[in-house]
Design an enzyme around this catalytic site. Structure first.
Site, PDB file in Angstrom:
ATOM      1  N   LYS A 216      -8.705  51.899 -19.240  1.00 53.96           N
ATOM      2  CA  LYS A 216      -9.125  52.901 -20.224  1.00 53.96           C
ATOM      3  C   LYS A 216     -10.350  53.690 -19.775  1.00 53.96           C
ATOM      4  O   LYS A 216     -10.535  54.837 -20.172  1.00 53.96           O
ATOM      5  CB  LYS A 216      -9.416  52.220 -21.564  1.00 53.96           C
ATOM      6  CG  LYS A 216      -8.193  51.609 -22.235  1.00 53.96           C
ATOM      7  CD  LYS A 216      -7.224  52.667 -22.717  1.00 53.96           C
ATOM      8  CE  LYS A 216      -6.065  52.087 -23.512  1.00 53.96           C
ATOM      9  NZ  LYS A 216      -5.022  53.096 -23.771  1.00 53.96           N
TER      10      LYS A 216
ATOM     11  N   GLU B 174     -10.038  56.584 -31.430  1.00 54.15           N
ATOM     12  CA  GLU B 174      -9.310  55.537 -32.142  1.00 54.15           C
ATOM     13  C   GLU B 174      -9.203  54.366 -31.183  1.00 54.15           C
ATOM     14  O   GLU B 174      -9.257  54.542 -29.970  1.00 54.15           O
ATOM     15  CB  GLU B 174      -7.907  56.035 -32.526  1.00 54.15           C
ATOM     16  CG  GLU B 174      -6.839  55.939 -31.424  1.00 54.15           C
ATOM     17  CD  GLU B 174      -7.137  56.791 -30.195  1.00 54.15           C
ATOM     18  OE1 GLU B 174      -7.891  57.775 -30.320  1.00 54.15           O
ATOM     19  OE2 GLU B 174      -6.646  56.472 -29.097  1.00 54.15           O
TER      20      GLU B 174
ATOM     21  N   SER C 147      -3.343  46.186 -16.202  1.00 55.41           N
ATOM     22  CA  SER C 147      -4.170  47.224 -16.830  1.00 55.41           C
ATOM     23  C   SER C 147      -5.481  46.720 -17.406  1.00 55.41           C
ATOM     24  O   SER C 147      -6.422  47.483 -17.569  1.00 55.41           O
ATOM     25  CB  SER C 147      -3.353  47.928 -17.917  1.00 55.41           C
ATOM     26  OG  SER C 147      -2.866  46.980 -18.838  1.00 55.41           O
TER      27      SER C 147
END
Lengths: 390, 260
Positions: free
Chosen positions: A88, A110, A375
């Site tokens: 991210k 969010e 990830s």
């Protein structure tokens, strides 16, 4: 032709389905992004941040034990080693820098698992911009550590108490905030979903994963892999990983969605179990009833717990460029265990779905070379996993 | 009744339109038709009939909660039209359906407009279907002789205002604020200026919605526009009073007071 097209479409998916108030902000964002993409100063600054602050490039690791066990050649792209614990940060740094170049004073986001929230809080603090994060109350319960991390980083975490109290509602609330505070606020969306240009911007900032992987595997093996495997919620790590291999037709893409309770129960497998519709700004596969009301999703992994998916994945499905499979909560826990025990790497529950899929792949892909996109790391999920008495 | 004719009639009477929004199925399907008729009796000129959606991006807490409540009653597009059919002969004022795009998209545009026409719907408003995505929608609306109504907001560029004004039929929905639905303090001078600018380029009536929740705002905004749309205030009133005795009479009096 490069996709998306001018109207933000990937084939028949994507577009801009938004209240009129937002058309101005999306146009502003589109123009700013188009200019900045070519800006040398921006590119240099982002590269420095990614390399020196976030820890890029991330290693491509050959997983010996897991490979022996499965009868595959398994490589792992270690996005879990990035600063703040997941892929991210690639997008958060890119967009926060874009917000700074646009002169925005406030960033909103969010978050589901809290990884995007933490990444955004990190990037905003670093660049000196105020940050507020919308998070469903249920997710705040499930991911307490990340809520605390965001607060330590100086971000305000706003609980969302309506509906399912998860990512879907957090996303709607962030859009409502943006509609209300259009002039000074930048909405830093965390996945390849939402109206154009978000699916493109987020993809572009995440393709660093696939670009590095391609170079690394060629250096390691002298040839491309047979399979790329990644988990898909909104689908940002998967698109960032797949996209640079798009033209390498022999490289097969497998996106792994969350089957949740499995067998007819609630899931988050929009591509496997949903159908095309319009939700939160774009046309894509969504989980919905016959009447077009969006269904509640469920996954043990808060980051996958979303009833929609990025339009580019819907496009990949429609042209059969990628294959989408679903893995249940229980199987994801087995995947979590598998990687922890064989490789000493504790994965986040999101990519644990992709890890488990390797077991299925092993049944028909003996000896094949597979790269798994890991990830994120699993620290945030220990409370959830503890409940299942592993 | 066509929206155009309604505005002509109001014009002749020297009145401005009072448009009331309420969602189908709130608080229960059984209330919907009675609420409709009470609003009509209370002097509402046009009903903006909400078909609830699971993820209402442009709505504030009041309409979000009402939508969630209506969805628990298992409403469908078919039950919505079937319900209207029951009071079709008593409906004297134009009806406009307001929803989000996905329920209509799943029902298929042509089926939706066909049913809408059969049930005396005069216009449609889809909150998340902007002008750029509306080619088919405008085409189908035209085919069934229903007015597609579009929004103009304080952030809409002059270039877009022209395009939207050209394509919005029946009336133009001017959004008073940059924000979501629900009671707000309003800046009359800004709204009035925007409306003046829109009026320079179109003869289509311009009605103002979002934030309007009291008699004074209705009066003031009606003075420089062609009408007002009141939504959250009515939903809130229904929510607070539906369990009380004489609820329908109270609702009727409430809208009469709001518009007087």
């Amino acid at each position: 032709m490069s996709l998306p097209d001018k109207k933000g479409y990937f084939g028949s998916f994507g577009g801009k389905f938004i209240p009129e108030t937002l058309s101005f902000c999306l146009k502003e964002l589109e123009d700013a992004y188009r200019n900045i993409k070519k800006d040398k100063k921006f590119k240099k600054e982002l590269k420095t941040l990614l390399d020196e602050y976030a820890g890029r490039p991330t290693p491509l690791y050959y997983a010996h034990s897991l490979s022996d066990y499965l009868g595959l050649k398994v490589y792992i792209k270690r996005e879990d080693l990035l600063h703040s614990g997941a892929h991210k940060i690639n997008n958060a740094l890119g967009q926060a820098l874009l917000a700074k170049f646009m002169g925005k004073k406030r960033i909103i986001a969010e978050t589901g698992a809290g990884q995007h929230g933490v990444a955004t809080a990190t990037a905003a603090t670093l660049l000196g911009i105020d940050c507020e994060v919308y998070m469903g109350q249920e997710d705040m319960e499930r991911q307490k550590a990340n809520v605390f991390r965001m607060r330590i980083l100086g971000a305000k975490v706003i609980p969302v108490t309506i509906g399912t109290k998860t990512l879907k509602e957090a996303c709607s609330q962030a859009f409502r905030d943006w509609v209300t505070n259009v002039s000074d606020t930048y909405y830093l969306l965390g996945s390849v979903v939402g109206p154009h240009p978000y699916p493109k911007i987020v993809r572009d900032f995440q393709t660093v994963i696939g670009k590095e992987t391609r170079k690394q595997i060629l250096a390691a093996r002298g040839k491309l892999p047979d399979y790329l495997v990644a988990c898909v919620g909104g689908g940002s790590n998967a698109i960032g990983f797949f996209h640079p291999f798009y033209k390498d037709k022999k490289v097969k893409f497998i996106g792994v969605e969350a089957a949740g309770f499995g067998q007819g129960g609630l899931s988050a497998a929009s591509l496997v179990k949903g159908k095309p519709g319009v939700f939160q700004g774009s046309k894509s596969y969504i989980l919905q009833g016959k009447d077009g009301q969006v269904k509640n999703a469920h996954s043990i992994a808060p980051g996958l717990d979303y009833p929609g998916v990025g339009p580019e994945h819907s496009f990949y499905k429609s042209i059969q460029r990628a294959d989408y499979q679903a893995v249940s909560d229980k199987q994801a826990l087995a995947g979590f265990n598998l990687l922890s025990r064989f490789e000493g790497i504790i994965p986040a529950l999101e990519p644990a779905h992709a890890v488990y899929y390797l077991k299925k792949l092993a049944k028909f892909g003996k000896g094949k070379t597979v790269i798994l996109c890991l990830s994120g790391r699993g620290d945030k999920d220990l409370d959830i996993v503890r409940k299942y008495n592993l | 009744m066509r929206l155009e004719d309604k505005f002509k009639q109001l014009n002749q009477e020297g009145k401005k339109a009072f448009i009331a929004y309420f969602p189908f199925g709130f608080p229960k399907i059984a209330y919907t038709n009675d609420i409709f008729l009470a609003l009509q009796k209370g002097g509402v000129d046009i009903i903006e009939f909400g078909f609830p959606f699971s993820d209402p991006l442009a709505d504030g807490p009041i309409i979000q909660q009402a939508s969630a409540c209506a969805l628990k009653q298992k409403i469908t597009v078919d039950s919505f039209f079937d319900n209207i059919k029951k009071i079709k002969k008593d409906i004297k004022i134009p009806m406009v359906v307001m929803s989000y795009y996905n329920p209509v998209f799943q029902y298929k545009l042509s089926n939706f407009f066909k049913k809408a026409k059969e049930n005396k719907i005069s216009g449609t408003i889809l909150v998340d279907l902007p002008f750029e995505e509306s080619n088919n929608y405008i085409g189908e609306a035209k085919r069934f002789d229903i007015d597609p109504i579009f929004f103009i907001t304080p952030t809409t560029s002059a270039k877009r205002v022209k395009k939207i004004a050209k394509n919005s039929k029946g009336f133009i929905y001017y959004v008073s604020i940059t924000g979501i639905t629900g009671p707000k303090a309003l800046k009359y001078s800004d709204i009035s200026l925007h409306i003046k600018n829109i009026k320079k380029i179109t003869k289509t009536p311009v009605c103002v919605g979002f934030g309007i929740h009291n008699h004074q705002q209705v009066k003031k905004i009606s003075s420089f526009s062609d009408g007002v749309i009141v939504g959250s205030e009515i939903v809130n009133f229904i929510d607070k009073h539906y369990k009380q005795k004489n609820f329908l009479k109270k609702l009727e009096d409430h809208v009469r007071r709001l518009r007087s």
